[in-house]
Scaffold this active site. Structure first.
Site, PDB file in Angstrom:
ATOM      1  N   ASP A 163       0.588  -1.050   0.067  1.00 39.72           N
ATOM      2  CA  ASP A 163      -0.069  -0.158  -0.191  1.00 39.72           C
ATOM      3  C   ASP A 163       0.725   0.981   0.299  1.00 39.72           C
ATOM      4  O   ASP A 163       1.492   0.997   0.473  1.00 39.72           O
ATOM      5  CB  ASP A 163      -1.035   0.162   1.573  1.00 39.72           C
ATOM      6  CG  ASP A 163      -1.924   1.562   1.177  1.00 39.72           C
ATOM      7  OD1 ASP A 163      -2.618   1.333   0.639  1.00 39.72           O
ATOM      8  OD2 ASP A 163      -1.535   1.839   2.523  1.00 39.72           O
ATOM      9  N   GLU A 182       1.384   0.314  -4.632  1.00 40.20           N
ATOM     10  CA  GLU A 182       0.261   0.651  -5.290  1.00 40.20           C
ATOM     11  C   GLU A 182       0.801   1.891  -5.156  1.00 40.20           C
ATOM     12  O   GLU A 182       1.248   2.852  -3.944  1.00 40.20           O
ATOM     13  CB  GLU A 182      -1.085   0.670  -4.683  1.00 40.20           C
ATOM     14  CG  GLU A 182      -1.812   2.334  -4.743  1.00 40.20           C
ATOM     15  CD  GLU A 182      -2.804   3.117  -3.942  1.00 40.20           C
ATOM     16  OE1 GLU A 182      -3.142   3.323  -3.940  1.00 40.20           O
ATOM     17  OE2 GLU A 182      -1.586   2.680  -2.390  1.00 40.20           O
TER      18      GLU A 182
END
Ligand code: CA
Length: 487
Positions: A234, A264
């Site tokens: 993340d 990400e």
């Protein structure tokens, strides 16, 4: 092993799933069907306890060691279930030859147990390299003791020295970006807002050796404890790139596992993205965010988008082996901060551009495969199942692109001898209908193809040289495969 070629990932959640601790059980029941449909890997949402307990989607991390095992933040289970249900799910997925990626949120912590008084400087939110005023004491939520876990698995306790800063002063009840006195934001992060190290909550200091050791210990524990095969990482643009290079290497060496990882990096700036890939020595893949926005722009531009440029400035085009392509996700769905939902008419086109091509590793969104009840969004399961079948069985051989018209583009994949009846032709339009002559190669010479999407009823005859004339309706896609193949 992570199957890059012809593999497909499923993102196994959307933002508004009910907070009923049922997802792990539901996915366990569905595992054989998911494998049968052609999914070769899954991205599971964060499995650990977050600030908002059972209501938390998973990104406001409180305790990375509480996988729904301890009575913390108001419940034992997380939004998705208990620790034992998660472990059982991972085991079941692996038994079905599905590669399991765990969602790992290391950038920040939220829901601290206590506050601490810390000297901090307010930063200019638009340029975090600029201090506004001098250091003053604030009350920061930075003490994490995890009383409900009582030192099981780890006795590491977090305090303000493990963080760079926060965005809330509990003394004044005031929001600002507060950098702790004596700390510097990490370099090798995204340069938006001057320095984009800070995202939210208590920003974890990846420059602190105790933090790096703790996160490495946790990673080793997590892999051993759960058996997951790899990671979805993340918010990587807010974390120094050299952290992941070392972290992944150490975990790969320790576990002797391949540990495929996809990060990400939420940015449309392809130069920043490529820079990050290079700074990590390509030790991770990245979601192709620029491609998502190309899809989005094409879907809302009423036929004015030049489809020849649909892959321009994308990871899929520049570094196809490092790209995880996707159409939508839990952040782009309606109601979310990054909402950029691909218009429904364009979805079958966008999925054809990811699932039916040889570049990039495609990820299918839960909301597209199972729907989003919260917003009455219907799934497009039948279209996706057709594409998944084709990817698994027919996408072999050489791809030839016909990106030669602003509205109507197409490509062919030749098929090969090892896969009976393999090969296909795809033609699509974001405006008027039309046709295009394309060559599918010798493998499909002298055969008859039909449009498996059922958008067109006509068949196409392929001549002795492999040429055929293919059609598409306006704002549509047609996928032509051998008439002997029924799906
Ligand atoms: Ca950070």
């Amino acid at each position: 092993m992570f199957k890059q070629f012809n593999g497909v990932m499923l993102q196994c959640f959307e933002w508004y799933l009910p907070s009923d601790a049922s997802l792990w059980k539901k996915l366990t029941r569905k595992a054989p069907d998911l494998a049968e449909s052609g999914f070769t890997s899954v991205w599971l949402p964060p499995s650990y306890k977050c600030a908002d307990g059972i209501k938390d989607t998973g990104y406001a991390v409180y305790d990375l060691y509480d996988l729904g095992e301890f009575d913390q933040k108001g419940s034992v289970p997380t939004k998705y279930g208990t620790k034992d249900e998660y472990l059982n799910l991972v085991k079941t997925l692996k038994e079905n030859n599905i590669y399991v990626l765990a969602d790992v949120v290391l950038n920040h912590r939220m829901g601290a147990d206590e506050t601490e008084e810390v000297l901090a400087i307010v930063e200019n939110p638009q340029n975090r390299n600029e201090d506004l005023g001098t250091a003053k004491p604030i009350s920061a939520w930075t003490k994490y003791n995890f009383p409900g876990r009582n030192n099981k698995y780890s006795d590491f306790k977090w305090n303000w020295t493990h963080f760079h800063g926060v965005d809330w002063d509990a003394k004044e009840n005031k929001y600002s970006i507060y950098k702790f006195y004596g700390k510097n934001w990490d370099k090798l992060v995204d340069t938006e807002n001057g320095n984009f190290d800070y995202l939210m909550g208590a920003d974890v200091d990846m420059n602190n050796v105790d933090v790096v050791n703790e996160l490495t210990n946790w990673g080793k524990w997590y892999i051993n404890f759960t058996g997951v095969d790899g990671f979805r990482l993340d918010a990587v643009k807010h974390i120094r790139s050299d952290f992941f290079k070392k972290w992944l290497k150490e975990l790969r060496d320790d576990s002797k596992k391949e540990l495929f990882a996809v990060g990400e990096y939420w940015s449309q700036n392809i130069d920043s993205i490529i820079n990050y890939l290079k700074n990590t020595d390509f030790s991770l893949n990245l979601f192709d965010v620029p491609l998502h926005y190309n899809f989005y722009n094409a879907s809302i531009s009423n036929g004015t988008f030049d489809m020849r440029k649909i892959f321009d400035n994308t990871i899929t085009k520049l570094y196809p082996d490092k790209s995880v392509s996707f159409v939508d996700n839990h952040d782009t769905q309606p109601g979310q901060a990054l909402s950029s939902w691909i218009a429904p008419w364009f979805k079958p086109i966008a999925y054809a551009l990811t699932l039916l091509r040889l570049q990039g590793y495609p990820c299918v969104f839960y909301g597209d495969y199972f729907g989003i009840k919260h917003d009455n969004i219907n799934p497009i399961t039948s279209t996706l199942d057709i594409y998944l079948y084709i990817r698994k069985n027919l996408c072999y051989g050489t791809q030839t692109d016909y990106f030669d018209h602003p509205n109507i583009i197409g490509w062919t994949i030749s098929g090969d001898k090892e896969h009976p009846n393999s090969g296909l032709a795809v033609i699509l339009s974001n405006k008027d209908g039309g046709s295009k002559q394309m060559n599918v190669g010798k493998n499909l010479a002298n055969s008859i193809l039909y449009d498996v999407t059922n958008n067109l009823k006509e068949t196409v005859y392929i001549d002795n040289d492999g040429n055929g004339i293919f059609y598409t309706k306006p704002g549509s896609v047609s996928v032509w495969i051998k008439k002997e193949v029924s799906i």
